[in-house]
Design an enzyme around this catalytic site. Sequence first.
Site, PDB file in Angstrom:
ATOM      1  N   ASP A  32      13.661  -4.207  16.388  1.00  0.00           N
ATOM      2  CA  ASP A  32      14.664  -4.253  17.277  1.00  0.00           C
ATOM      3  C   ASP A  32      14.591  -3.220  18.306  1.00  0.00           C
ATOM      4  OD1 ASP A  32      17.478  -3.830  18.161  1.00  0.00           O
ATOM      5  OD2 ASP A  32      18.173  -5.129  16.540  1.00  0.00           O
ATOM      6  N   TYR A 148      23.170 -18.958  27.958  1.00  0.00           N
ATOM      7  CA  TYR A 148      22.755 -18.604  26.460  1.00  0.00           C
ATOM      8  C   TYR A 148      22.854 -19.938  25.501  1.00  0.00           C
ATOM      9  CZ  TYR A 148      24.320 -17.116  21.931  1.00  0.00           C
ATOM     10  OH  TYR A 148      24.181 -16.510  20.401  1.00  0.00           O
ATOM     11  N   VAL A 191      35.528 -11.709  19.064  1.00  0.00           N
ATOM     12  CA  VAL A 191      37.205 -11.817  19.070  1.00  0.00           C
ATOM     13  C   VAL A 191      37.963 -11.076  18.187  1.00  0.00           C
ATOM     14  CG1 VAL A 191      37.464 -14.080  18.090  1.00  0.00           C
ATOM     15  CG2 VAL A 191      39.445 -13.241  19.880  1.00  0.00           C
TER      16      VAL A 191
HETATM   17  N1  LIG Z   1      28.024 -13.003  16.299  1.00  0.00           N
HETATM   18  C1  LIG Z   1      28.027 -14.340  16.364  1.00  0.00           C
HETATM   19  O1  LIG Z   1      29.115 -14.979  16.207  1.00  0.00           O
HETATM   20  C2  LIG Z   1      27.039 -15.344  16.127  1.00  0.00           C
HETATM   21  C3  LIG Z   1      27.083 -16.527  15.607  1.00  0.00           C
HETATM   22  C4  LIG Z   1      25.755 -17.398  15.541  1.00  0.00           C
HETATM   23  C5  LIG Z   1      24.494 -16.797  16.036  1.00  0.00           C
HETATM   24  N2  LIG Z   1      24.314 -15.435  16.287  1.00  0.00           N
HETATM   25  C6  LIG Z   1      22.838 -15.074  16.539  1.00  0.00           C
HETATM   26  O2  LIG Z   1      22.742 -14.169  15.500  1.00  0.00           O
HETATM   27  C7  LIG Z   1      21.908 -13.147  15.998  1.00  0.00           C
HETATM   28  C8  LIG Z   1      22.507 -11.913  15.645  1.00  0.00           C
HETATM   29  O3  LIG Z   1      23.567 -11.809  16.695  1.00  0.00           O
HETATM   30  P1  LIG Z   1      24.572 -10.587  16.589  1.00  0.00           P
HETATM   31  O4  LIG Z   1      26.119 -11.047  16.764  1.00  0.00           O
HETATM   32  O5  LIG Z   1      24.313  -9.736  15.283  1.00  0.00           O
HETATM   33  O6  LIG Z   1      24.156  -9.756  17.743  1.00  0.00           O
HETATM   34  P2  LIG Z   1      23.646  -8.493  17.926  1.00  0.00           P
HETATM   35  O7  LIG Z   1      23.774  -8.088  19.546  1.00  0.00           O
HETATM   36  O8  LIG Z   1      24.365  -7.270  17.242  1.00  0.00           O
HETATM   37  O9  LIG Z   1      22.274  -8.436  17.600  1.00  0.00           O
HETATM   38  C9  LIG Z   1      21.056  -8.953  18.305  1.00  0.00           C
HETATM   39  C10 LIG Z   1      20.098  -7.750  17.850  1.00  0.00           C
HETATM   40  O10 LIG Z   1      18.910  -8.096  18.894  1.00  0.00           O
HETATM   41  C11 LIG Z   1      18.420  -7.161  19.449  1.00  0.00           C
HETATM   42  N3  LIG Z   1      17.552  -7.705  20.535  1.00  0.00           N
HETATM   43  C12 LIG Z   1      17.948  -8.169  21.589  1.00  0.00           C
HETATM   44  N4  LIG Z   1      16.584  -8.466  22.503  1.00  0.00           N
HETATM   45  C13 LIG Z   1      15.883  -7.858  21.719  1.00  0.00           C
HETATM   46  C14 LIG Z   1      14.357  -8.050  21.748  1.00  0.00           C
HETATM   47  N5  LIG Z   1      14.026  -8.473  23.103  1.00  0.00           N
HETATM   48  N6  LIG Z   1      13.362  -7.410  21.197  1.00  0.00           N
HETATM   49  C15 LIG Z   1      13.923  -7.041  19.821  1.00  0.00           C
HETATM   50  N7  LIG Z   1      15.276  -6.924  19.596  1.00  0.00           N
HETATM   51  C16 LIG Z   1      16.141  -7.504  20.565  1.00  0.00           C
HETATM   52  C17 LIG Z   1      19.496  -6.225  19.928  1.00  0.00           C
HETATM   53  O11 LIG Z   1      19.339  -4.957  19.989  1.00  0.00           O
HETATM   54  C18 LIG Z   1      20.485  -6.471  18.808  1.00  0.00           C
HETATM   55  O12 LIG Z   1      20.516  -5.316  17.630  1.00  0.00           O
HETATM   56  C19 LIG Z   1      21.745 -13.611  17.661  1.00  0.00           C
HETATM   57  O13 LIG Z   1      20.420 -14.551  17.575  1.00  0.00           O
HETATM   58  C20 LIG Z   1      22.799 -14.287  17.883  1.00  0.00           C
HETATM   59  O14 LIG Z   1      22.421 -15.255  19.014  1.00  0.00           O
HETATM   60  C21 LIG Z   1      25.791 -14.785  16.572  1.00  0.00           C
END
Ligand SMILES: NC(=O)c1ccc[n+]([C@@H]2O[C@H](COP(=O)([O-])OP(=O)(O)OC[C@H]3O[C@@H](n4cnc5c(N)ncnc54)[C@H](O)[C@@H]3O)[C@@H](O)[C@H]2O)c1
Length: 316
Positions: A32, A148, A191
């Site tokens: 990460d 996105y 949200v």
């Molecule tokens: N939160 C939601 O409602 C939701 C729903 C469906 C899917 N997702 C997907 O789930 C995954 C996690 O989302 P989240 O809500 O935990 O968000 P988050 O931002 O907390 O987690 C994403 C993580 O990826 C890391 N990251 C970003 N770019 C990077 C890179 N280039 N190299 C290494 N690490 C990197 C960030 O530091 C972060 O810790 C994402 O792929 C997101 O698209 C999220």
Amino acid sequence: MMKVLLTGGAGFIGRWVGKRLLEDGHSVWIVDNLSNGRKENLDEFRQHEGLKAFIEGSILDEALLSTLFEEVKFDVCYHLGASINVQDSIDDPRTTFENDTVGTFHILEQCRKHQVKVVFMSTCMVYDRCTDQTGINELHPTKPASPYAGAKIGAENLVLSYYFAYGLPTVVVRPFNTYGPYQKTGGEGGVVAIFLKNKLAGKPLSIYGDGTQTRDLLYVEDCAKFVVETGYSDAANGHVINAGLGRDISINDLAMLIVNNESQIRHVEHIHPQSEIQKLLCNSEKAHKLIGWSPAVSLEEGIRRTEDWIRSTNLI
Ligand SMILES: NC(=O)c1ccc[n+]([C@@H]2O[C@H](COP(=O)([O-])OP(=O)(O)OC[C@H]3O[C@@H](n4cnc5c(N)ncnc54)[C@H](O)[C@@H]3O)[C@@H](O)[C@H]2O)c1
């Protein structure tokens, strides 16, 4: 017992996926870059013997990935690392495209070279609006309403192409909007987290637009279980699979469920009405049939757990 690479493991959902993998007895390596994650999210299991390494680095760093894949013979890669914010993707599409699409390509190339299964974390935000009460299944039309969504759809297609062209075991998962402890409570959070934080701070809840848009809200431990199980299942390979609660709620009703007081709610101009999805309701029948998954935590219970957590962290 598997050797697992988890990208984005210091993020909100990633830390729950990591926790579950460790509880299931696997060895876990986390990559990460902390662009949105926090090291503290891993404090609970930092001493766990299954957590082999936390590597602060980017999936865009091909040399780093190459060395890591040479050193460790992974069985599966859960690829969650991504830029996740719709508005950020509108303001700066390059960063989202690079992290979400190009970064996924780099992961795929290593997994192809070393024959590692890929679980790719996509999102419900790739879908067009829901038009009926049976909900969105995996055959529902997609619509790249934001960069996105566009970046994720591009990455999804690459992930599936590696299944069809190379026979690499890959799976695309599309969880619906996920909430729970460890989600950020600032403007860039979800949200539920933002509403709860404002409630606890005695501040009004701001709703974008008229608030009739709906969300299917999935509790994060249900989400993590789903994601982890797709990695264990051969039946999931080559598939796109949804997961959601199967109940949608308008943002107006969500605000009332949280504060139960109209005077604490206000409507503000939407920041990106053109990228809003009016109705999101998940149909998770495929997940149930393929991997036996269904959600266990109700919206009311999930909100209660999240509120308790926000209170306990003194984030207000
Ligand atoms: N939160 C939601 O409602 C939701 C729903 C469906 C899917 N997702 C997907 O789930 C995954 C996690 O989302 P989240 O809500 O935990 O968000 P988050 O931002 O907390 O987690 C994403 C993580 O990826 C890391 N990251 C970003 N770019 C990077 C890179 N280039 N190299 C290494 N690490 C990197 C960030 O530091 C972060 O810790 C994402 O792929 C997101 O698209 C999220």
